[in-house]
Design a protein around this motif. Sequence first.
Motif, PDB file in Angstrom:
ATOM      1  N   ARG A 140     -44.961 -50.943  -9.277  1.00 59.48           N
ATOM      2  CA  ARG A 140     -46.329 -50.450  -9.430  1.00 59.48           C
ATOM      3  C   ARG A 140     -47.313 -51.581  -9.192  1.00 59.48           C
ATOM      4  N   SER A 141     -48.303 -51.334  -8.335  1.00 64.06           N
ATOM      5  CA  SER A 141     -49.364 -52.301  -8.047  1.00 64.06           C
ATOM      6  C   SER A 141     -50.659 -51.759  -8.636  1.00 64.06           C
ATOM      7  N   ASN A 142     -51.063 -52.287  -9.776  1.00 63.86           N
ATOM      8  CA  ASN A 142     -52.246 -51.776 -10.462  1.00 63.86           C
ATOM      9  C   ASN A 142     -53.504 -51.905  -9.613  1.00 63.86           C
ATOM     10  N   GLN A 143     -53.557 -52.940  -8.759  1.00 66.07           N
ATOM     11  CA  GLN A 143     -54.752 -53.153  -7.946  1.00 66.07           C
ATOM     12  C   GLN A 143     -54.950 -52.064  -6.884  1.00 66.07           C
ATOM     13  N   LYS A 144     -53.933 -51.256  -6.675  1.00 67.63           N
ATOM     14  CA  LYS A 144     -54.072 -50.157  -5.719  1.00 67.63           C
ATOM     15  C   LYS A 144     -54.277 -48.818  -6.404  1.00 67.63           C
ATOM     16  N   CYS A 145     -54.132 -48.783  -7.716  1.00 72.16           N
ATOM     17  CA  CYS A 145     -54.250 -47.535  -8.466  1.00 72.16           C
ATOM     18  C   CYS A 145     -55.691 -47.020  -8.423  1.00 72.16           C
ATOM     19  N   ILE A 146     -55.850 -45.719  -8.148  1.00 75.32           N
ATOM     20  CA  ILE A 146     -57.193 -45.132  -8.098  1.00 75.32           C
ATOM     21  C   ILE A 146     -57.446 -44.223  -9.302  1.00 75.32           C
ATOM     22  N   LYS A 147     -56.538 -44.270 -10.283  1.00 73.66           N
ATOM     23  CA  LYS A 147     -56.705 -43.530 -11.549  1.00 73.66           C
ATOM     24  C   LYS A 147     -56.838 -42.022 -11.322  1.00 73.66           C
ATOM     25  N   CYS A 148     -56.114 -41.509 -10.366  1.00 76.87           N
ATOM     26  CA  CYS A 148     -56.154 -40.071 -10.105  1.00 76.87           C
ATOM     27  C   CYS A 148     -55.353 -39.290 -11.138  1.00 76.87           C
ATOM     28  N   MET A 149     -54.445 -39.988 -11.839  1.00 80.47           N
ATOM     29  CA  MET A 149     -53.620 -39.445 -12.922  1.00 80.47           C
ATOM     30  C   MET A 149     -52.534 -38.484 -12.439  1.00 80.47           C
ATOM     31  N   ARG A 150     -52.270 -38.478 -11.152  1.00 81.04           N
ATOM     32  CA  ARG A 150     -51.167 -37.647 -10.652  1.00 81.04           C
ATOM     33  C   ARG A 150     -49.829 -38.092 -11.255  1.00 81.04           C
ATOM     34  N   CYS A 151     -49.604 -39.402 -11.296  1.00 83.89           N
ATOM     35  CA  CYS A 151     -48.331 -39.899 -11.814  1.00 83.89           C
ATOM     36  C   CYS A 151     -48.146 -39.491 -13.265  1.00 83.89           C
ATOM     37  N   ILE A 152     -49.225 -39.530 -14.046  1.00 85.20           N
ATOM     38  CA  ILE A 152     -49.145 -39.142 -15.451  1.00 85.20           C
ATOM     39  C   ILE A 152     -48.731 -37.686 -15.574  1.00 85.20           C
ATOM     40  N   ASN A 153     -49.352 -36.832 -14.769  1.00 80.92           N
ATOM     41  CA  ASN A 153     -49.116 -35.403 -14.905  1.00 80.92           C
ATOM     42  C   ASN A 153     -47.781 -34.962 -14.322  1.00 80.92           C
ATOM     43  N   ILE A 154     -47.329 -35.557 -13.229  1.00 80.81           N
ATOM     44  CA  ILE A 154     -46.025 -35.169 -12.693  1.00 80.81           C
ATOM     45  C   ILE A 154     -44.928 -35.598 -13.663  1.00 80.81           C
ATOM     46  N   CYS A 155     -45.101 -36.766 -14.281  1.00 78.11           N
ATOM     47  CA  CYS A 155     -44.108 -37.271 -15.219  1.00 78.11           C
ATOM     48  C   CYS A 155     -44.126 -36.489 -16.530  1.00 78.11           C
ATOM     49  N   GLU A 156     -45.301 -36.082 -16.970  1.00 75.96           N
ATOM     50  CA  GLU A 156     -45.420 -35.371 -18.245  1.00 75.96           C
ATOM     51  C   GLU A 156     -45.123 -33.884 -18.111  1.00 75.96           C
ATOM     52  N   LYS A 157     -45.714 -33.221 -17.118  1.00 76.22           N
ATOM     53  CA  LYS A 157     -45.642 -31.770 -17.040  1.00 76.22           C
ATOM     54  C   LYS A 157     -44.400 -31.257 -16.321  1.00 76.22           C
ATOM     55  N   VAL A 158     -43.923 -32.006 -15.322  1.00 74.10           N
ATOM     56  CA  VAL A 158     -42.762 -31.545 -14.559  1.00 74.10           C
ATOM     57  C   VAL A 158     -41.477 -32.202 -15.049  1.00 74.10           C
ATOM     58  N   GLN A 159     -41.515 -33.538 -15.221  1.00 81.78           N
ATOM     59  CA  GLN A 159     -40.305 -34.263 -15.603  1.00 81.78           C
ATOM     60  C   GLN A 159     -40.200 -34.530 -17.104  1.00 81.78           C
ATOM     61  N   THR A 160     -41.261 -34.370 -17.827  1.00 83.25           N
ATOM     62  CA  THR A 160     -41.325 -34.484 -19.306  1.00 83.25           C
ATOM     63  C   THR A 160     -40.795 -35.822 -19.823  1.00 83.25           C
ATOM     64  N   CYS A 161     -40.992 -36.879 -19.052  1.00 89.02           N
ATOM     65  CA  CYS A 161     -40.539 -38.197 -19.498  1.00 89.02           C
ATOM     66  C   CYS A 161     -41.670 -39.039 -20.083  1.00 89.02           C
ATOM     67  N   ASN A 162     -42.909 -38.720 -19.743  1.00 80.56           N
ATOM     68  CA  ASN A 162     -44.081 -39.369 -20.340  1.00 80.56           C
ATOM     69  C   ASN A 162     -44.027 -40.891 -20.229  1.00 80.56           C
ATOM     70  N   ILE A 163     -43.683 -41.366 -19.052  1.00 80.63           N
ATOM     71  CA  ILE A 163     -43.601 -42.812 -18.835  1.00 80.63           C
ATOM     72  C   ILE A 163     -44.987 -43.428 -18.699  1.00 80.63           C
ATOM     73  N   TRP A 164     -45.909 -42.694 -18.073  1.00 85.96           N
ATOM     74  CA  TRP A 164     -47.224 -43.258 -17.758  1.00 85.96           C
ATOM     75  C   TRP A 164     -48.284 -42.758 -18.726  1.00 85.96           C
ATOM     76  N   ASP A 165     -49.326 -43.585 -18.914  1.00 90.43           N
ATOM     77  CA  ASP A 165     -50.416 -43.196 -19.809  1.00 90.43           C
ATOM     78  C   ASP A 165     -51.666 -43.979 -19.423  1.00 90.43           C
ATOM     79  N   LEU A 166     -52.803 -43.511 -19.919  1.00 96.09           N
ATOM     80  CA  LEU A 166     -54.068 -44.216 -19.710  1.00 96.09           C
ATOM     81  C   LEU A 166     -54.253 -45.275 -20.781  1.00 96.09           C
ATOM     82  N   GLY A 167     -54.833 -46.387 -20.366  1.00 94.65           N
ATOM     83  CA  GLY A 167     -55.168 -47.447 -21.309  1.00 94.65           C
ATOM     84  C   GLY A 167     -56.629 -47.838 -21.167  1.00 94.65           C
ATOM     85  N   ASN A 168     -57.201 -48.362 -22.217  1.00 90.66           N
ATOM     86  CA  ASN A 168     -58.612 -48.775 -22.244  1.00 90.66           C
ATOM     87  C   ASN A 168     -59.531 -47.578 -22.048  1.00 90.66           C
TER      88      ASN A 168
END
Length: 585
Positions: A140-168
């Motif tokens: 993961r390259s944070n400097q390229k992240c655009i905070k679209c939150m797709r990764c959060i939702n695919i991991c939470e809603k489809v795969q239910t692993c909840n690896i990603w989250d928002l900070g700050n």
Amino acid sequence: MVTLTIDGREVTVPEHTSILDAAKQAGINIPTLCYLKDLNEIGACRVCVVEVEGIDQLVASCNNDALDGMVVHTNSPKVREARWVNIDFILSQHNSLCTSCVRSGNCSLQSLANDLNIYELPFTRHLTKLPWNRDFPLIRSNQKCIKCMRCINICEKVQTCNIWDLGNRATHTTVNVRQGLPIDQVDCTLCGQCITHCPVGALRERDDTQKVFDALADPDKIVIAQIAPSVRTSWAEPFGLTPEESPVELLVAALKPMGFDYIFNTDFSADLTIMEEGSELLERLPDLRAKGLPMFTSCCPGWVRFIKGYYPQLVDQLSTSKSPQAMFGAIIKSYYAQLLGVDPHNIYCVSIMPCVAKKAECAIPALNDACGDPDVDCVLTIREVDRMIRSEHVNVRDLEPMDFDAPLGVGSGAGAIFGATGGVMEAALRTAHYLVTGKNPKPDAFKDVRGLKGWKEATFDMAGTAVRVAVVSGLGNTRRLLDALLAGEVSYDFVEVMACPGGCVGGGGHPIHDGEERAGTHGEVLYGLDKRLELRFSHENPEIVTCYRDFLGKPLSEKAEQLLHTDQHAWEMPGEMRYYSRLGE
């Protein structure tokens, strides 16, 4: 039904249709960036904004309903200016070194910036760099992240692993591993769905292409590649070729000039897996029924990581059979090394897979049964192989297909459908029926387990014995099944699990088509291949028969157990370690 006007076109749509979908029905394209239908409709990027007459502010078309009488302008000067400014703000927090990004040429942000004619970046750049373990298969390259939150939702809603989250908060908001933990301290399954659903290059697989280039340049190395079933469904998409125009033999022809000494078909070891796993099921069936729990397939390393991380109490229910790629590596560095008369330590085994989790699997220390070295030395995703082909300036359109090398190049239709959800189950049942009755069933006798439905159940008669099976794909569906199983709500003898929705054909290592889910069309390619082949049963593969006759003896023999099976407790996931720590306390 409601009727509205979009860019001068009258369109009638069902009530509660979004403005975005209404525009699509009218043949009008509204650009999006963060949007994923039914998954990420949060309007975060503000790229899909439109102007609605009578409303002062612009509205996001992805999550606002079309209303009767509404008049919408999707590309007015006000809309274009807002999009331009919004993209400029996003770019001010995005590392725009596109020339060194794996997604260059296949990046939604890059395409939008080009479409909007953005050639200068007026705002001050703010790039936040977060530490990352570069040895982990997922980068993961944070400097390229655009905070679209797709990764959060695919991991939470489809795969239910909840690896990603928002900070700050506010302008300091970042996406990171939940609780700020290092990625190797959470139970990431490496399914790769976050990669294929990221619109930019913030997430990618670890690039191992240079390791393979180095091996190819080493005169002392015999470099052998195996190509997984699902690879044939998509490898040529970046080159503009359909599966019909690009049989897997064309990929063989592309790899040969690059220096690969031998190229084999993982369909062979898929057939080998069926022989071992099917025999194991029949041997374990009485104990399974006494215990009231099924045997689970073990060919998907993402699923194995999931059960070890989230349901460690069920690990003993996994088949001990290695995955097809691991079986293949063990056979290459034992049986095939003997056939070649070479030192297995000089063999470098490369797997070409539609999967990111395979990269972690090949590094498991316990998978070294053939000669002490890793059975598989390196795993490449389809994207990595495509990059290697481009690096070598191979023009795939000018090539003539080449056959796999022998004697490990033959695979049955049963081995081919391994890549689709339900394929492992169907292949196993075909051979299990033969092992029980001594007769082949009709090849399509078990087709009830096909299809993209996330959780399928069936009961088949096996010589008078009813065998209850289930097939799940996607880890959210898997979690539902396991919870129901533990609650005593369902009961099965055999369960196939694939971590990725649709199976390996929807794996995290395929070429990325933003906003598209191609598992269904990829799966049809494999079923079409199975239907066309004369050889449709794993136990009838002549190279499998020869391998057992000349080397392994029979399924579950002592040598087969040593090379083709593994201890599923030989390594641990973080959740598994916590589980056994609690038991110890």
